[in-house]
Write an enzyme that holds these catalytic residues in place. Sequence first.
Site, PDB file in Angstrom:
ATOM      1  N   MET A  22      22.745  22.791 -52.232  1.00  0.00           N
ATOM      2  CA  MET A  22      22.442  23.903 -53.142  1.00  0.00           C
ATOM      3  C   MET A  22      21.617  24.946 -52.398  1.00  0.00           C
ATOM      4  O   MET A  22      20.740  24.598 -51.614  1.00  0.00           O
ATOM      5  CB  MET A  22      21.635  23.369 -54.328  1.00  0.00           C
ATOM      6  CG  MET A  22      21.125  24.451 -55.276  1.00  0.00           C
ATOM      7  SD  MET A  22      20.232  23.777 -56.689  1.00  0.00           S
ATOM      8  CE  MET A  22      18.628  23.480 -55.959  1.00  0.00           C
ATOM      9  N   ASP A  24      20.659  29.457 -53.418  1.00  0.00           N
ATOM     10  CA  ASP A  24      20.057  30.362 -54.406  1.00  0.00           C
ATOM     11  C   ASP A  24      20.341  30.045 -55.883  1.00  0.00           C
ATOM     12  O   ASP A  24      21.475  29.704 -56.227  1.00  0.00           O
ATOM     13  CB  ASP A  24      20.585  31.795 -54.224  1.00  0.00           C
ATOM     14  CG  ASP A  24      20.646  32.253 -52.798  1.00  0.00           C
ATOM     15  OD1 ASP A  24      20.263  31.519 -51.889  1.00  0.00           O
ATOM     16  OD2 ASP A  24      21.121  33.394 -52.593  1.00  0.00           O
ATOM     17  N   SER A  81      26.039  34.833 -54.257  1.00  0.00           N
ATOM     18  CA  SER A  81      25.040  35.001 -55.318  1.00  0.00           C
ATOM     19  C   SER A  81      25.314  36.182 -56.238  1.00  0.00           C
ATOM     20  O   SER A  81      25.948  37.170 -55.850  1.00  0.00           O
ATOM     21  CB  SER A  81      23.651  35.152 -54.695  1.00  0.00           C
ATOM     22  OG  SER A  81      23.229  33.891 -54.254  1.00  0.00           O
ATOM     23  N   GLU A 206      18.291  40.683 -49.196  1.00  0.00           N
ATOM     24  CA  GLU A 206      19.133  39.844 -50.040  1.00  0.00           C
ATOM     25  C   GLU A 206      18.535  39.753 -51.447  1.00  0.00           C
ATOM     26  O   GLU A 206      17.348  39.997 -51.652  1.00  0.00           O
ATOM     27  CB  GLU A 206      19.260  38.437 -49.439  1.00  0.00           C
ATOM     28  CG  GLU A 206      19.855  38.436 -48.030  1.00  0.00           C
ATOM     29  CD  GLU A 206      20.135  37.046 -47.463  1.00  0.00           C
ATOM     30  OE1 GLU A 206      21.218  36.853 -46.888  1.00  0.00           O
ATOM     31  OE2 GLU A 206      19.279  36.157 -47.567  1.00  0.00           O
ATOM     32  N   TRP A 291      15.864  29.303 -44.771  1.00  0.00           N
ATOM     33  CA  TRP A 291      17.056  29.230 -43.907  1.00  0.00           C
ATOM     34  C   TRP A 291      16.728  28.744 -42.498  1.00  0.00           C
ATOM     35  O   TRP A 291      17.616  28.297 -41.775  1.00  0.00           O
ATOM     36  CB  TRP A 291      17.780  30.577 -43.858  1.00  0.00           C
ATOM     37  CG  TRP A 291      18.607  30.825 -45.089  1.00  0.00           C
ATOM     38  CD1 TRP A 291      18.415  31.794 -46.030  1.00  0.00           C
ATOM     39  CD2 TRP A 291      19.747  30.077 -45.531  1.00  0.00           C
ATOM     40  NE1 TRP A 291      19.358  31.687 -47.029  1.00  0.00           N
ATOM     41  CE2 TRP A 291      20.188  30.651 -46.740  1.00  0.00           C
ATOM     42  CE3 TRP A 291      20.443  28.968 -45.024  1.00  0.00           C
ATOM     43  CZ2 TRP A 291      21.295  30.160 -47.459  1.00  0.00           C
ATOM     44  CZ3 TRP A 291      21.541  28.480 -45.736  1.00  0.00           C
ATOM     45  CH2 TRP A 291      21.948  29.074 -46.927  1.00  0.00           C
TER      46      TRP A 291
END
Length: 487
Positions: A22, A24, A81, A206, A291
């Site tokens: 999993m 965002d 997303s 992002e 990340w």
Amino acid sequence: ELGLYQEAHRPQFHFTPHEKWMNDPNGLVFHQGVYHLFYQYYPEDIVWGPMHWGHAISKDMVHWENKPIALFPDEHGYIFSGSAVVDTNNSSGFGTKDNPPLVAIFTYHDPVGEKAKKDDFQTQGIAYSLDNGDTWVKYEGNPVIKNEGIRDFRDPKVFWNNKTGNWTMLLVAGDHLQIWQSPDLKEWVKVSEFGKNQGAHGGVWECPDLFPLKVEGTDMEKWVLLISINPGAPNGGSGTQYFVGDFDGTTFKSDQKEHKWIDWGTDNYAGVTYNNVPNNERVFIGWMSNWAYAQETPTEKWRSAMTLPRKLSLQQINDKFELFNYPLDSVDEIRGPVASEDITIGPKLDKSLTFDHFNKSEVKFKTSSRAFSLDFQNSSGEHLNLILDSEAQQFILDRSNSGKTTFDEDFAKNVQIMPIPDLPNGEYEVRVLMDWSSVEIFINHGQYVMTAQIFPNEFYRNLMISNPSDMELKLDTFTISPIKSIW
Ligand code: FRU
């Protein structure tokens, strides 16, 4: 055989998918009595892969029920997303006024297709559900926003815009934000941009979000823009910055000079807020990872968790606007019996407390002290150290010896540092929520926040409190509460 949600390091009061990868949170929306949590999901492995939207629902954003996968990749690409709205007036025509559609707005990422001239071709698509998120139909006219050749063009956040009477979309395009508008969620036009020359730019922008908040204790309303960046966070890798400014319905402006971060820990990324929360609260959930090492953390069945749901609020402190984030009241409901005592520790002395165990607990107290150390320890010699350093005006999180750390060289390379220039005079609260593989620290009701993953090989059962100063350390109404499992 261990049962469901009993594996080593499995969070007991944070959302994790039953199995697999999993990232965002997506499509956070309240509709017909339930809070939806969709999320970036790869059902085949515990590393990132072709993205789907996983799905869970909740009545309180604390207890979750897993649902089947909502959105699967298709001929336009993976499902990256995005957000979800309740189309109350059926502007899209996907439903009826009596049964307004839930509409998901997401990024299509085409890694290999015809159109992927670059290795990273992204467009925006939509899908709708007429049964409150159980089943979804993709719009036949997808993509609704094409790509004119921009790299990193993604993460649409859509909300109903009262000022202009239309749908507004925030989209990131590499190093800046774009704002788009639509009457029907299908036809979109770009109306403004923000951020090429403002804010932190250590990495790609992002997961944008934009919403109004009242400044506490005033009638003033300001708009807050959230932008996740990767890399470029203050303690390395991924992090989420925010801007406080004004939005006239079309354009966002901020005269903020400094870089601001919603959370100083390494593990709170890609967080966004709910649409349509009934009492108008602004509730945030982030992905509790980074990340820099997300794909290597030492779990096998599933990977990664979400933060606790946090209420956002805005305060003016000196001349600046500060965004606070603090667990929702519903988190209090999973706390076990609470007993509290006032603790006093003499100059340069320690006090040890045992508890069975800290990896499913809340530790909370009030103090006016500017220096203390909390060291959570287990019988294997592993420990997590939290230090308030008055001289440096810093709070420090040291997980270098907290348990499993060597799965990635970035994980425990540095201590994590949070500047604390504006601690209030007098007493303020320190609250630590620790799960089997995470710690969330809230200082002064969410003014200063750190979130970090930890992977102790055994539970921490000892807490050593140290007083480094020449004065007495007073910790008032000190409480350790067990937390109940949500599963
Ligand atoms: C943020 C992010 C988004 C993207 C998604 C892909 O973590 O990179 O920008 O949509 O993850 O899974």
